[in-house]
Scaffold this motif. Structure first.
Motif, PDB file in Angstrom:
ATOM      1  N   THR A  84     -11.294 -25.572 -42.471  1.00 13.59           N
ATOM      2  CA  THR A  84     -12.610 -25.228 -41.913  1.00 13.59           C
ATOM      3  C   THR A  84     -12.509 -24.251 -40.750  1.00 13.59           C
ATOM      4  O   THR A  84     -13.503 -23.680 -40.336  1.00 13.59           O
ATOM      5  N   ASP A 105     -12.444 -38.159 -48.672  1.00  8.35           N
ATOM      6  CA  ASP A 105     -13.162 -39.142 -47.854  1.00  8.35           C
ATOM      7  C   ASP A 105     -13.030 -38.834 -46.369  1.00  8.35           C
ATOM      8  O   ASP A 105     -12.485 -39.629 -45.595  1.00  8.35           O
ATOM      9  N   THR A 106     -13.464 -37.666 -45.967  1.00  9.31           N
ATOM     10  CA  THR A 106     -13.261 -37.244 -44.577  1.00  9.31           C
ATOM     11  C   THR A 106     -14.088 -38.043 -43.591  1.00  9.31           C
ATOM     12  O   THR A 106     -14.017 -37.826 -42.393  1.00  9.31           O
ATOM     13  N   ARG A 107     -14.904 -38.973 -44.096  1.00  9.72           N
ATOM     14  CA  ARG A 107     -15.648 -39.798 -43.140  1.00  9.72           C
ATOM     15  C   ARG A 107     -14.897 -41.080 -42.791  1.00  9.72           C
ATOM     16  O   ARG A 107     -15.306 -41.848 -41.948  1.00  9.72           O
ATOM     17  N   ASN A 129      -8.577 -39.353 -41.916  1.00 12.60           N
ATOM     18  CA  ASN A 129      -8.478 -38.206 -41.016  1.00 12.60           C
ATOM     19  C   ASN A 129      -7.268 -38.277 -40.095  1.00 12.60           C
ATOM     20  O   ASN A 129      -6.545 -37.299 -39.939  1.00 12.60           O
ATOM     21  N   ASP A 131      -9.855 -29.987 -44.628  1.00 16.13           N
ATOM     22  CA  ASP A 131     -10.685 -30.985 -43.961  1.00 16.13           C
ATOM     23  C   ASP A 131     -12.161 -30.803 -44.296  1.00 16.13           C
ATOM     24  O   ASP A 131     -13.024 -31.329 -43.611  1.00 16.13           O
ATOM     25  N   ARG A 132     -12.429 -30.033 -45.353  1.00 13.99           N
ATOM     26  CA  ARG A 132     -13.833 -29.811 -45.708  1.00 13.99           C
ATOM     27  C   ARG A 132     -14.463 -31.106 -46.227  1.00 13.99           C
ATOM     28  O   ARG A 132     -13.803 -31.907 -46.901  1.00 13.99           O
ATOM     29  N   ASP A 133     -15.707 -31.252 -45.928  1.00 15.07           N
ATOM     30  CA  ASP A 133     -16.444 -32.415 -46.438  1.00 15.07           C
ATOM     31  C   ASP A 133     -16.935 -32.076 -47.842  1.00 15.07           C
ATOM     32  O   ASP A 133     -18.077 -31.701 -48.046  1.00 15.07           O
TER      33      ASP A 133
END
Length: 581
Positions: free
Chosen positions: A4, A483-485, A490, A511-513
RNA sequence: CGGGGCGUGGCGCAGUCUGGCAGCGCACCUGGUUUGGGACCAGGAAGUCGCAGGUUCGAAUCCUGUCGCCCCGACCA
């Protein structure tokens, strides 16, 4: 580096203009963007790959004892006039315009190569044989007014080239040109080998620039414009322009047919005549007239063969060779173009080896709208000179008798023994051990860096995208954080990223959502050699996925095993992908 | 330089023959749902139709000129 925070404009569709795989993929993967015909911007990802190629080239050149310098792209045209290359290069030489008359712009060209400049420098600074040998090189942008740029970055008007020039006082012996040439030849093998390219060194035609030896380094690919001719036993490889063929089998004998003149109104080509007379092109003798060093020269080849002008030039021992004008042809043969033949022609004639085996042949009659049949050598005309002057074709054999195979390929490097062509023209000399001025004996050695990159893509891609060699991949590893949330995903992704980076491995953290499939497709398109997948699904049973792009093999590893495993795989790939060992 | 094709949002294309509101898919923005193989719903922004001139009440569309890009060939230190 995080995705990103980087700049990777990938695209699902390729532009309609792109034809060859490397062009399509370079655009889709966001490596380059075309600015105008034959000129490309290298976007961050593409530039990283190009810089990696550059680093390998620089490292090996330095290892081989060459010394880096940098010369300007702008050259005074006077230097080019002195070597006669303003005319020789014609439109390829890019000239600044916009000025009037003799202002500086009209006296300035953009360098397509730097023999003139480097020779001027040698002339200025190298006065003694004690300063030799020396090899000076640069990695610099070149400009060539290509008539037709094509195939993405494979043929452009502006490109990055490594050009090296060696200076010697002798050809043979220690410090001589032969030794310097050999060093470069070996350095080139190492460079292309480290890049993982399936390269083939071939004998090349040194072309009109002169020089007595030359090799090209070829990479087989359908996107190429050249042909690589190899013997089946792999002992012989040459550029099609140069490839020698073994004489055809059979012995010469005289036929029995009577010499007969037949009317062939308006039929001036081999195809037309052979169809009209119901014979095969191979029964005809093709008579091509050239102007060689201002003298007429006639080449004879079989109707189904092509004259190879560089082979003819060497066989004839002339320096300039061009097709004769219709005027000259008519004057020499007394007939319109298309009706020339060797019978009764008063002129130097060189026949191809294959012609010497022909009997009862058909040729032009040197009379407009007429051919003659039943032509026999010895009876109807003499062959005083014969040589291998035609282009090799399927079915031919190498000089050692092994059958020849043909492959399309691109040239990524070229080494030349120049001799004194430039030093003599520019009066660049140094004193030899006896105190006598001697023109430098030179070699020159070029590598197209953009072509290495494109050739790598041509050689290494599949239907999903690029499969970079490890050493020139813009990033060696991508971490797909799914699943970056999820906090755990992370932190773990970031930790692996940091550890790899600390080991000097080029790693990109995606790291893109975005959804997993989307990230995987991008990773495959761009072609990172290794992909680490961190997701909550894997973490649930304590594993992280590691996949190898080229083989598609994947393994599940506990988180702490990932970094050492990646390190091993990177090192292993760098060695195992080499093609020069 | 010869032959062919194409110029319509960032990308891929339709519309041009037969003149009449400039459209579709991808990408992008906002909100929501979704998340291990290129998601979905709703709303939105974005185009001098390569450029110039002409014909016409009216031109992406017809005419003339011109520029650019791609492909084949010629050429390629």
């Amino acid at each position: 580096m995080k995705w990103t925070e980087f700049f990777i404009p990938t695209s699902k569709e390729s532009p309609a203009d792109a034809v060859v795989p490397s062009h399509k993929l370079m655009i889709r993967a966001g490596l380059v963007r075309q600015v105008c015909a034959g000129a490309y911007s290298y976007l961050p990802l593409g530039y990283r790959a190009l810089r990696k190629v550059e680093a390998i080239v620089r490292e090996e050149m330095n290892k081989a004892g060459a010394i880096e310098l940098n010369m300007p792209a702008m050259h005074p045209i006077e230097l080019w006039e002195q070597t006669g290359r303003v005319e020789a290069m014609g439109d390829v030489l890019v000239r600044l315009g916009g000025g009037t008359g003799d202002d500086w712009r009209s006296r300035t060209v953009l360098g397509p190569t730097h023999e003139e400049i480097i020779t001027e420098h040698a002339k200025a600074y190298i006065n003694s044989y004690k300063q030799l040998p020396i090899n000076l090189y640069q990695i610099q942008t070149k400009f060539r007014g290509e008539a037709r740029p094509k195939s993405g970055v494979l043929r452009t008007r502006e490109f990055l080239m490594k050009d090296a020039y060696s200076f010697h006082v002798a050809k043979e012996g220690p410090g001589g040109l032969d030794e310097g040439y050999e060093k470069m030849y070996n350095a080139y093998r190492t460079i292309f080998g480290r890049c993982g390219l399936p390269f083939v060194p071939v004998e090349a035609d040194s072309g009109p620039i002169g020089g007595d030896a030359s090799h090209e380094f070829m990479v087989p690919t359908d996107a190429g414009e050249d042909y690589l001719v190899e013997s089946q036993d792999k002992t012989y490889a040459a550029n099609l322009e140069r490839a020698e063929v073994a004489p055809l089998e059979g012995s010469a004998s005289t036929g029995t047919a009577e010499l007969t003149e037949v009317p062939t109104p308006g039929l001036a080509t081999i195809d037309d005549v052979s169809e009209f007379l119901n014979c095969k092109p191979r029964q005809m003798i093709k008579t091509i007239i050239f102007k060689a060093d201002e003298e007429p020269l006639v080449a004879l080849v079989r109707g189904d063969h092509e004259v190879n002008e560089s082979k003819l030039r060497r066989a004839a021992g002339v320096s300039s060779l061009e097709q004769a004008t219709p005027d000259l042809i008519e004057k020499l043969t007394g007939a319109n173009v298309g009706f020339a033949g060797p019978v009764g022609l008063e002129c130097r004639i060189i026949a191809d080896q294959a012609v010497t085996l022909m009997q009862d042949a058909i040729t032009g009659a040197n009379k407009t709208d007429h051919h003659i049949t039943g032509v026999n050598i010895g009876r109807d005309f003499e062959i005083k000179e014969s040589a291998d002057i035609r282009t090799a074709v399927e079915g031919d054999k190498a000089p050692n008798g092994s059958p020849l195979t043909f492959k399309k390929c691109i040239e990524i490097g070229h080494v030349f023994k120049l001799g004194t062509k430039y030093s003599a023209a520019l009066d660049a000399t140094c004193l030899d051990s006896k105190g006598k001025p001697k023109p430098f004996i030179m070699g020159c050695y070029g590598i197209g860096l953009n072509r290495i990159m494109a050739a790598a893509i041509e050689a290494f891609h599949d239907d999903k995208g690029i499969t970079w060699p490890m050493v020139i991949a813009p990033f060696q590893v991508v971490i797909c954080a799914l699943d970056t949330r999820e906090e755990e995903v992370n932190t773990l992704s970031q930790k692996i990223h940091d550890e790899l980076e600390a080991l000097g491995i080029d790693v990109l953290l995606d790291d893109r959502d975005a959804r997993p499939g989307f990230k995987f497709k991008d990773a495959e398109l761009v072609g990172f050699p290794l992909r680490i997948t961190v997701g909550k699904k894997g973490l649930a049973d304590g594993t992280i996925d590691l996949q190898i792009r080229r083989s598609g093999e994947s393994e599940k590893l506990p988180p702490e095993a990932v970094v050492p495993r990646v390190k091993d795989l990177v090192e292993e790939a760098i060695n195992s992908e080499r093609t020069d060992l």
